[in-house]
Design a protein around this motif. Sequence first.
Motif, PDB file in Angstrom:
ATOM      1  N   GLN A  21       0.804  -1.218   0.000  1.00 12.88           N
ATOM      2  CA  GLN A  21       0.000   0.000   0.000  1.00 12.88           C
ATOM      3  C   GLN A  21       0.840   1.272   0.000  1.00 12.88           C
ATOM      4  OE1 GLN A  21      -2.669  -0.610   3.404  1.00 12.88           O
ATOM      5  NE2 GLN A  21      -4.247  -1.146   1.927  1.00 12.88           N
ATOM      6  N   GLU A  40     -16.745   0.597   0.352  1.00 14.05           N
ATOM      7  CA  GLU A  40     -15.612   0.979  -0.499  1.00 14.05           C
ATOM      8  C   GLU A  40     -14.293   0.526   0.116  1.00 14.05           C
ATOM      9  OE1 GLU A  40     -15.403   2.417  -3.407  1.00 14.05           O
ATOM     10  OE2 GLU A  40     -17.502   2.926  -3.782  1.00 14.05           O
ATOM     11  N   SER A  41     -14.194   0.597   1.447  1.00 11.74           N
ATOM     12  CA  SER A  41     -12.951   0.220   2.114  1.00 11.74           C
ATOM     13  C   SER A  41     -13.254  -0.367   3.491  1.00 11.74           C
ATOM     14  CB  SER A  41     -12.016   1.428   2.248  1.00 11.74           C
ATOM     15  OG  SER A  41     -12.628   2.447   3.032  1.00 11.74           O
ATOM     16  N   THR A  78     -11.101  -0.878   7.290  1.00 10.35           N
ATOM     17  CA  THR A  78      -9.874  -0.557   8.024  1.00 10.35           C
ATOM     18  C   THR A  78      -9.693  -1.499   9.210  1.00 10.35           C
ATOM     19  OG1 THR A  78     -10.104   1.776   7.418  1.00 10.35           O
ATOM     20  CG2 THR A  78      -8.609   1.266   9.222  1.00 10.35           C
ATOM     21  N   VAL A 107      -5.683  -0.158   5.437  1.00  8.47           N
ATOM     22  CA  VAL A 107      -6.927  -0.014   4.687  1.00  8.47           C
ATOM     23  C   VAL A 107      -6.999  -1.110   3.635  1.00  8.47           C
ATOM     24  CG1 VAL A 107      -8.353   1.491   3.258  1.00  8.47           C
ATOM     25  CG2 VAL A 107      -6.922   2.471   5.056  1.00  8.47           C
ATOM     26  N   TYR A 123      -9.574  -3.109   0.638  1.00  8.60           N
ATOM     27  CA  TYR A 123     -10.653  -2.768  -0.287  1.00  8.60           C
ATOM     28  C   TYR A 123     -11.407  -4.032  -0.686  1.00  8.60           C
ATOM     29  CZ  TYR A 123      -8.059   1.572  -0.420  1.00  8.60           C
ATOM     30  OH  TYR A 123      -7.433   2.729  -0.054  1.00  8.60           O
ATOM     31  N   LYS A 161      -6.844   0.453  -4.041  1.00  4.09           N
ATOM     32  CA  LYS A 161      -8.149   0.798  -4.605  1.00  4.09           C
ATOM     33  C   LYS A 161      -8.177   0.533  -6.098  1.00  4.09           C
ATOM     34  CE  LYS A 161     -11.651   4.423  -4.781  1.00  4.09           C
ATOM     35  NZ  LYS A 161     -12.069   4.043  -6.143  1.00  4.09           N
TER      36      LYS A 161
END
Length: 380
Positions: free
Chosen positions: A6, A155-156, A158, A167, A169, A187
């Motif tokens: 990430q 959408e995400s 955590t 995070v 996805y 993403k």
Amino acid sequence: MAALAQLRSERYEWLVPGILEEKITAMLRALPGSVRRNFVPVPEWAKSAAAVLSEKHGTESEESLRDSLAEYLRRQTGVEISGADFAEKELPEFMRMNFRVMDDTGRPLALSRDLGMLQRKFASQAANSFASVGGNDRRFHRDGIVRWDFGDLPESFTVQRFNMKIVAYPSLVDRGETAGLRLLPSKEGADEAHRAGVRRLFRIEYRKEVKSLRNQIPEWTRMALQYWLIGPTEELKEDLVTLMVDRALFEGEPVPRTAAEWERVKHVAATRLFETGEKSAGLVGEILEQNHALALAMEETRTSATTADLHDQLVYLLPKHFVLSTPAHWLPELPRYLAGMRVRLEKLRGGGSGIVDRDPRGDGKGRGILEHVPRPKSGA
């Protein structure tokens, strides 16, 4: 390890605010003399740039320091300069962020200032570690999905690990005969995978319609013959059906993430599947027709420089799986580019071999009139 994929190198070019001016000074001094002379005295330019960029971007910028600095300098002077003119690796080591990679127990595995190298070296281990981010949460790790029975996808997502917020996805993924659910680290990757997963779910629910579409591709025999120089016939058929489904689902429609959106989008796609499929087949057929005509013209013109240039451009424009790898807004342009290449060749042939060999638009290394067309990485 789970967070490694990430990290974006652009963000870490900024280091910490207290060292920004010093780093910009070093970046300017490392420029070639012909460029650097536009930014003297260097300390004054570095001070003004650091002040403006700090105010504009703070410490949370996702844009690279190199690109931001180049943009500032261009705006101030009009001098053509890009982020690529600044060589990050030529700076002193302390001006480049240091990264320590740890495993899931906290044991250090590697230390380096080259983030890209670390990400490549530990790619498979990072993927395996990230796959366990969700722990026992089965909402986002399933296989064998044949219908939208998993509710809405955020959408995400955590999670907290080793005092870090990671995070993830959630994404529907294509598993071949079925679909699945996964947590993915980026993403961009999740969006691409989710689109493919939604396509697979549609093909499962509307398998009869898709089978009929596959068996009724207009002008299929001609297209298959013209594609054989690029790749296998079945490859073209599968890519073409995928394109048809993709356009039916997503042309003017968002990729659904809720059950309600899915119900609406799939019904819209079903009503226009054959119409969209016919248009898609017509476009791909036109591309292959233009490519075939150009190939014949090149076969008749055996001049090394021009035909080598055109050949390189063709390989770039029409690689294997071009039907899916070419972005939607570029695919309709391919017939025009291919027709233009053929006209160029015919005009040069009409002017004699001397003119062909002096053609200024191709240097025999693939850099001709189409060099601005991007070769994408992703699929449909």
